[in-house]
Design a protein around this motif. Structure first.
Motif, short mmCIF file in Angstrom:
data_model
loop_
_atom_site.label_atom_id
_atom_site.label_comp_id
_atom_site.label_asym_id
_atom_site.label_seq_id
_atom_site.Cartn_x
_atom_site.Cartn_y
_atom_site.Cartn_z
N GLY A 101 0.97 17.82 -13.53
CA GLY A 101 0.46 18.84 -12.75
C GLY A 101 1.51 20.12 -13.02
N SER A 102 1.39 21.05 -12.35
CA SER A 102 2.29 22.24 -12.15
C SER A 102 3.71 22.46 -11.86
N GLU A 103 4.72 22.78 -12.13
CA GLU A 103 6.15 22.30 -11.71
C GLU A 103 6.09 22.30 -9.95
N LYS A 104 4.95 23.28 -9.95
CA LYS A 104 5.01 23.29 -8.11
C LYS A 104 4.39 22.18 -7.38
N GLU A 105 3.09 21.25 -8.56
CA GLU A 105 2.68 20.46 -7.40
C GLU A 105 3.10 19.16 -8.21
N ILE A 106 4.29 19.42 -9.12
CA ILE A 106 4.87 17.61 -9.30
C ILE A 106 6.46 18.04 -8.00
N MET A 107 6.80 18.72 -7.69
CA MET A 107 7.52 19.27 -6.71
C MET A 107 7.07 18.74 -5.09
N GLU A 108 5.82 19.16 -5.71
CA GLU A 108 5.16 18.59 -4.06
C GLU A 108 4.72 16.97 -4.08
N HIS A 109 4.45 16.45 -5.37
CA HIS A 109 3.89 15.32 -5.40
C HIS A 109 5.79 14.60 -4.94
N ASN A 110 6.34 14.79 -5.66
CA ASN A 110 7.71 14.34 -5.41
C ASN A 110 8.04 13.93 -4.07
N ALA A 111 7.56 15.69 -3.23
CA ALA A 111 8.27 15.72 -1.51
C ALA A 111 7.88 14.08 -0.93
N VAL A 112 6.36 14.38 -1.50
CA VAL A 112 5.15 13.80 -0.55
C VAL A 112 6.15 11.66 -0.96
N ALA A 113 5.92 11.71 -2.42
CA ALA A 113 6.92 10.14 -2.68
C ALA A 113 8.16 9.63 -1.92
N ALA A 114 8.60 11.00 -1.60
CA ALA A 114 10.33 10.71 -1.08
C ALA A 114 9.53 10.65 0.26
N VAL A 144 0.86 -1.28 0.32
CA VAL A 144 0.05 0.03 0.27
C VAL A 144 1.06 1.35 0.41
N LEU A 145 1.87 1.36 0.72
CA LEU A 145 2.58 2.57 0.48
C LEU A 145 3.61 2.74 -0.21
N LYS A 146 3.93 1.70 -1.20
CA LYS A 146 4.68 1.48 -1.95
C LYS A 146 3.86 1.69 -3.27
N ASP A 147 2.26 1.80 -3.65
CA ASP A 147 1.96 2.22 -4.21
C ASP A 147 1.45 3.27 -4.22
N ALA A 148 0.75 4.41 -2.96
CA ALA A 148 1.35 5.46 -2.60
C ALA A 148 2.53 6.52 -3.41
N ALA A 149 3.57 5.62 -2.55
CA ALA A 149 4.97 6.46 -3.17
C ALA A 149 4.87 6.61 -4.78
N THR A 150 4.79 5.02 -5.18
CA THR A 150 4.22 5.12 -6.61
C THR A 150 3.80 6.63 -7.84
N ALA A 151 2.61 6.56 -7.34
CA ALA A 151 1.29 7.18 -7.65
C ALA A 151 1.89 9.40 -7.65
N HIS A 152 2.15 9.11 -6.17
CA HIS A 152 3.12 10.10 -6.48
C HIS A 152 4.12 10.72 -7.13
N ALA A 153 5.18 10.01 -7.17
CA ALA A 153 6.08 10.21 -8.27
C ALA A 153 5.70 10.10 -9.96
N ILE A 196 7.53 9.04 1.62
CA ILE A 196 7.16 7.37 1.90
C ILE A 196 7.55 6.95 1.70
N ASN A 197 8.52 6.85 1.08
CA ASN A 197 9.64 6.16 0.41
C ASN A 197 10.51 5.87 1.89
N ARG A 198 10.35 7.14 2.47
CA ARG A 198 11.89 7.02 3.68
C ARG A 198 11.48 6.41 4.65
N ILE A 199 9.57 6.46 4.69
CA ILE A 199 9.38 5.63 5.91
C ILE A 199 8.55 4.50 5.58
N ILE A 200 9.01 3.99 4.47
CA ILE A 200 9.15 2.23 3.51
C ILE A 200 10.84 1.78 4.64
N THR A 201 11.72 2.78 3.68
CA THR A 201 13.44 2.10 4.63
C THR A 201 13.69 1.79 5.42
#
Length: 78
Positions: free
Chosen positions: A50-63, A37-46, A65-70
């Protein structure tokens, strides 16, 4: 991000973590499914668009979640 948005995000993260732990403790979902579930959420955000700002926010969320996983989160018990 406003203080309200930050507070809401932290609250949501805490609630989701508690729910995932409860699902694992109740043997509703095994650890590998919860991590999935966590990996799917990270992948969805990655992969979000969207806009450059939205993509940056999504990338931060993915990062995050990945830190939580690892990072040996509390879903993974020794």
């Amino acid at each position: 991000m406003s203080d309200y948005s930050t507070t809401s995000g932290v609250a949501a993260l805490s609630i989701c973590e508690a729910l995932l732990l409860a699902l694992n403790d109740a043997k509703v979902l095994p650890e590998n499914e919860i991590l999935g579930v966590l990996k799917d959420a990270a992948t969805a955000h990655a992969n979000a668009e969207g806009s450059e700002k939205e993509i940056m926010e999504h990338n931060a969320v993915a990062a995050l979640i990945n830190r939580i996983i690892t990072g040996g989160n509390s879903v993974r018990r020794p």
